[in-house]
Design an enzyme around this catalytic site. Structure first.
Site, PDB file in Angstrom:
ATOM      1  N   GLY A 140       3.141 -19.748  42.643  1.00 32.19           N
ATOM      2  CA  GLY A 140       3.595 -20.845  43.487  1.00 32.19           C
ATOM      3  C   GLY A 140       3.425 -20.612  44.978  1.00 32.19           C
ATOM      4  N   SER A 141       2.414 -19.849  45.365  1.00 30.78           N
ATOM      5  CA  SER A 141       2.247 -19.638  46.810  1.00 30.78           C
ATOM      6  C   SER A 141       1.810 -20.936  47.505  1.00 30.78           C
ATOM      7  CB  SER A 141       1.283 -18.488  47.109  1.00 30.78           C
ATOM      8  OG  SER A 141      -0.035 -18.832  46.784  1.00 30.78           O
ATOM      9  N   LEU A 145      -1.656 -25.288  35.001  1.00 25.56           N
ATOM     10  CA  LEU A 145      -2.717 -24.922  34.059  1.00 25.56           C
ATOM     11  C   LEU A 145      -2.722 -25.751  32.775  1.00 25.56           C
ATOM     12  CD1 LEU A 145      -2.759 -21.042  34.517  1.00 25.56           C
ATOM     13  CD2 LEU A 145      -4.349 -22.742  35.451  1.00 25.56           C
ATOM     14  N   ILE A 200      -3.587 -32.883  32.563  1.00 19.36           N
ATOM     15  CA  ILE A 200      -2.666 -34.011  32.722  1.00 19.36           C
ATOM     16  C   ILE A 200      -3.088 -35.112  31.746  1.00 19.36           C
ATOM     17  CG2 ILE A 200      -1.780 -35.749  34.354  1.00 19.36           C
ATOM     18  CD1 ILE A 200      -0.962 -32.839  34.994  1.00 19.36           C
ATOM     19  N   ASN A 229      -5.142 -32.285  43.215  1.00 19.92           N
ATOM     20  CA  ASN A 229      -5.174 -30.901  42.739  1.00 19.92           C
ATOM     21  C   ASN A 229      -5.871 -30.040  43.784  1.00 19.92           C
ATOM     22  OD1 ASN A 229      -5.086 -28.681  40.826  1.00 19.92           O
ATOM     23  ND2 ASN A 229      -7.264 -29.043  40.427  1.00 19.92           N
ATOM     24  N   HIS A 272      -8.234 -26.597  44.038  1.00 13.39           N
ATOM     25  CA  HIS A 272      -9.044 -25.714  43.195  1.00 13.39           C
ATOM     26  C   HIS A 272      -9.735 -24.691  44.090  1.00 13.39           C
ATOM     27  CE1 HIS A 272     -11.296 -24.610  39.611  1.00 13.39           C
ATOM     28  NE2 HIS A 272     -12.352 -24.478  40.408  1.00 13.39           N
TER      29      HIS A 272
HETATM   30  C1  GRF Z   1      -4.698 -21.424  43.442  1.00 17.36           C
HETATM   31  O1  GRF Z   1      -5.802 -20.611  43.648  1.00 17.36           O
HETATM   32  C2  GRF Z   1      -5.125 -22.835  43.202  1.00 17.36           C
HETATM   33  O2  GRF Z   1      -6.301 -23.195  43.875  1.00 17.36           O
HETATM   34  C3  GRF Z   1      -5.373 -22.871  41.727  1.00 17.36           C
HETATM   35  O3  GRF Z   1      -4.371 -22.044  41.181  1.00 17.36           O
HETATM   36  C4  GRF Z   1      -3.959 -21.076  42.150  1.00 17.36           C
HETATM   37  C5  GRF Z   1      -2.474 -21.174  42.279  1.00 17.36           C
HETATM   38  O4  GRF Z   1      -1.961 -20.125  43.054  1.00 17.36           O
HETATM   39  N1  GRF Z   1      -5.392 -24.213  41.190  1.00 17.36           N
HETATM   40  P1  GRF Z   1      -0.446 -20.140  43.521  1.00 17.36           P
HETATM   41  O5  GRF Z   1       0.413 -20.163  42.265  1.00 17.36           O
HETATM   42  O6  GRF Z   1      -0.239 -21.346  44.374  1.00 17.36           O
HETATM   43  O7  GRF Z   1      -0.265 -18.869  44.287  1.00 17.36           O
END
Ligand code: GRF
Length: 193
Positions: free
Chosen positions: A12-13, A87, A90, A104, A106
């Site tokens: 969740g960063s 992950l 949807i 989203n 990515h």
């Molecule tokens: C990120 O790299 C995002 O682009 C991808 O999943 C990762 C999530 O990282 N969809 P975090 O949990 O937000 O640290």
């Protein structure tokens, strides 16, 4: 005040970057909830620390997953739904109901290195294996296919000869944390006018 819902499955960063941007006043919205498909993840701790309601929807039974997800979203009624490392696919019904309101992030320059199987380290390893000289991150609208909705904005990040998947991931993540709040703010600001 606009309402945001974030969906996350991991540390969740990116979710934290959104929380921080809301606290700074860079995003004029309330985060009304976090939805996740997993218990015990970092994103939940971040939500709890910030008194953001959490809904854990078990993915075990896909029918009830779809139903619970839609019900929760209809209940929270967000202006924008942000997938920040979520992950699960949807369901089409949710995309239909919240058409144009789901984005989203990515960690590649889509359409390259997107789609099923391209998540987390797999993305960066594929970029390194292909000897790309640049990668980056993309914010896009969510449609019925993985990582295939209209691209909203991308940031290019160089791939260094010394990079491995971890160093590249870290450098791209730093850009994600800037890009995602910026796009959320832009979408919500445009909605007002
Ligand atoms: C990120 O790299 C995002 O682009 C991808 O999943 C990762 C999530 O990282 N969809 P975090 O949990 O937000 O640290």
């Amino acid at each position: 005040m606009h309402k945001l819902v974030v969906l996350a499955s991991g540390s969740g960063s990116n979710f934290q970057a959104i929380i921080d941007a809301v606290h700074r006043g860079d995003i004029n919205a309330n985060i009304v909830g976090l939805i996740t498909n997993k218990s015990g993840i970092g994103a939940i701790k971040r939500a709890e620390k910030n008194s953001i309601p959490v809904k854990i929807i078990s993915p075990d039974d896909s029918n009830s997953f779809h139903k619970n997800l839609l019900e929760t979203l209809l209940d929270w009624n967000p202006d924008l739904i942000v997938l920040a490392g979520f992950l699960r696919k949807i369901p089409n019904k949710v995309i239909e109901v919240f058409s144009g309101k789901i984005i989203n992030i990515h960690p590649s320059l889509l359409p390259k290195y997107g789609g099923k199987g391209f998540y987390g380290k797999h993305v960066h390893q594929a970029v390194i294996n292909a000897k790309e000289t640049e990668s980056g991150c993309t914010v896009h609208l969510v449609n019925e296919q993985y990582d295939a909705g209209s691209i909203i904005e991308q940031v290019v990040v160089p791939v260094l000869p010394t990079d491995d998947a971890d160093t590249l991931a870290k450098r791209i993540l730093e850009q994600e944390h800037k890009l995602l709040p910026k796009i959320i703010n832009k979408i919500l600001t445009d909605k007002k006018s």
